[in-house]
Design an enzyme around this catalytic site. Structure first.
Site, PDB file in Angstrom:
ATOM      1  N   SER A  90       2.875  -1.803  10.379  1.00 24.18           N
ATOM      2  CA  SER A  90       4.309  -1.829  10.681  1.00 24.18           C
ATOM      3  C   SER A  90       4.949  -3.178  10.362  1.00 24.18           C
ATOM      4  CB  SER A  90       4.562  -1.441  12.140  1.00 24.18           C
ATOM      5  OG  SER A  90       4.132  -0.106  12.379  1.00 24.18           O
ATOM      6  N   GLY A 142       1.861   2.690  10.834  1.00 29.49           N
ATOM      7  CA  GLY A 142       2.858   3.745  10.767  1.00 29.49           C
ATOM      8  C   GLY A 142       3.600   4.021  12.062  1.00 29.49           C
ATOM      9  N   ASN A 200       0.863  -1.179   0.000  1.00 39.57           N
ATOM     10  CA  ASN A 200       0.000   0.000   0.000  1.00 39.57           C
ATOM     11  C   ASN A 200       0.900   1.230   0.000  1.00 39.57           C
ATOM     12  OD1 ASN A 200      -1.969   1.923   0.248  1.00 39.57           O
ATOM     13  ND2 ASN A 200      -2.478   1.452   2.380  1.00 39.57           N
ATOM     14  N   GLU A 243      -5.759  -4.483  10.430  1.00 38.39           N
ATOM     15  CA  GLU A 243      -4.723  -3.493  10.723  1.00 38.39           C
ATOM     16  C   GLU A 243      -5.087  -2.746  12.008  1.00 38.39           C
ATOM     17  OE1 GLU A 243      -2.257  -1.627   7.393  1.00 38.39           O
ATOM     18  OE2 GLU A 243      -4.325  -1.272   6.766  1.00 38.39           O
ATOM     19  N   LYS A 273       0.023   4.277  -0.632  1.00 38.27           N
ATOM     20  CA  LYS A 273      -0.680   5.499  -0.202  1.00 38.27           C
ATOM     21  C   LYS A 273      -0.428   6.622  -1.218  1.00 38.27           C
ATOM     22  CE  LYS A 273      -0.416   3.559   4.367  1.00 38.27           C
ATOM     23  NZ  LYS A 273      -0.401   3.747   5.816  1.00 38.27           N
ATOM     24  N   GLU A 328      -7.222   5.084   7.539  1.00 39.73           N
ATOM     25  CA  GLU A 328      -7.004   6.480   7.138  1.00 39.73           C
ATOM     26  C   GLU A 328      -8.212   7.039   6.391  1.00 39.73           C
ATOM     27  OE1 GLU A 328      -2.242   5.586   6.900  1.00 39.73           O
ATOM     28  OE2 GLU A 328      -3.393   5.801   5.040  1.00 39.73           O
ATOM     29  N   HIS A 360      -9.904   1.431   4.697  1.00 47.06           N
ATOM     30  CA  HIS A 360      -8.669   1.631   5.451  1.00 47.06           C
ATOM     31  C   HIS A 360      -8.894   2.644   6.580  1.00 47.06           C
ATOM     32  CE1 HIS A 360      -4.494   2.771   6.335  1.00 47.06           C
ATOM     33  NE2 HIS A 360      -4.154   1.621   5.763  1.00 47.06           N
TER      34      HIS A 360
END
Length: 270
Positions: free
Chosen positions: A220, A180, A16, A174, A18, A104, A102
């Site tokens: 991560s 991150g 991914n 996730e 992004k 985000e 996701h």
């Protein structure tokens, strides 16, 4: 632990990116991994990138086993939705998979369980394969481990998805705190979450169907922690952010997925 218990599920490694990388970076990355990835019957590989790169990526990977993945999709095929991407258009350019839900997207763009479900059904309607992100806190279900609970985000995302359609769905777990952060979930934490998701699939469909759906871990992920995670019974691959920006690390992850029981490998022979 060997991976013989899940041989019916082909391992899946998804990058991914992004909104990272420019056009030249994309070209360079694909050139570096070209010819070094295994047959998709051994390990399936997907790369999710910004929409503006997808058509070129489809052309560049036409003769390789790499699948191009969209990072988002709208729930309508056509219409006045400025700035959105049609699932019909994604299918038309040759994208195969699409990330949906996701963390985000939920955090920054107000995505909800309801819109995730709309996008999942739209993707399936157009022949795209959804990779549904789940970031729910699985600890809330810990006391129900033996009661086949319904993980809420999974159940909501799959509302109206048929038995035939669920075969084309992948679930990616996730945990929010790991994305991150540089700190991945432990293999045990990841397995417990994946087990709860598989229990939910068994409850919604059947134990037989649940065993055929791939569940990924994301958050991560690096070559240093991926092996132990991918050895877990209910985990079939990884959704990778930062480590997947580097072609060498990405190839290392692919090789680990090929057989996590092999402790060392030579990247030149991937």
């Amino acid at each position: 632990m060997t991976k013989t218990h899940k041989t019916q599920r082909v391992p899946f490694v998804v990058a991914n990116w992004k909104i990272n990388k420019l056009q030249a970076d994309v070209v360079d990355f694909l050139a570096q991994i070209n010819g070094k990835v295994p047959d998709q019957r051994v390990v399936e590989i997907g790369i999710a990138a910004q929409d503006l790169f997808l058509a070129d990526m489809v052309r560049a990977t036409a003769d390789s086993p790499i699948h191009v993945v969209a990072e988002n999709v709208h729930w309508e095929d056509n219409g006045a939705y400025t700035g959105e991407t049609s699932p019909k258009a994604l299918k038309d350019i040759g994208a195969k998979y699409v990330l949906i839900g996701h963390f985000e997207r939920r955090k920054f763009f107000n995505e909800t369980d309801a819109t995730v479900n709309l996008k999942v059904t739209a993707a399936l309607r157009n022949g795209l394969r959804p990779i549904i992100d789940v970031d729910e806190d699985m600890s809330t279900y810990a006391q129900f481990m033996d009661a086949e609970p319904s993980v809420a985000q999974v159940a909501a995302a799959l509302a109206g998805v048929s038995v035939d359609q669920i075969r084309n769905v992948t679930i990616a777990y996730e945990p929010t705190w790991a994305i991150g952060s540089g700190e991945a979930a432990s293999a045990d934490q990841a397995q417990k979450a994946a087990h709860l998701i598989r229990q939910t699939l068994a409850k919604l469909y059947s134990p037989v169907i649940a065993e055929k759906v791939r569940i990924l871990y994301g958050g991560s992920v690096t070559p240093n922690n991926a092996r132990e995670i991918m050895l877990q019974k209910d985990i079939d691959g990884v959704l990778v952010g930062t480590a997947a920006l580097d072609p060498v690390q990405f190839l290392q992850l692919v090789e680990i997925a090929r057989d996590p029981n092999v402790p060392e490998f030579d990247i030149d022979h991937v």
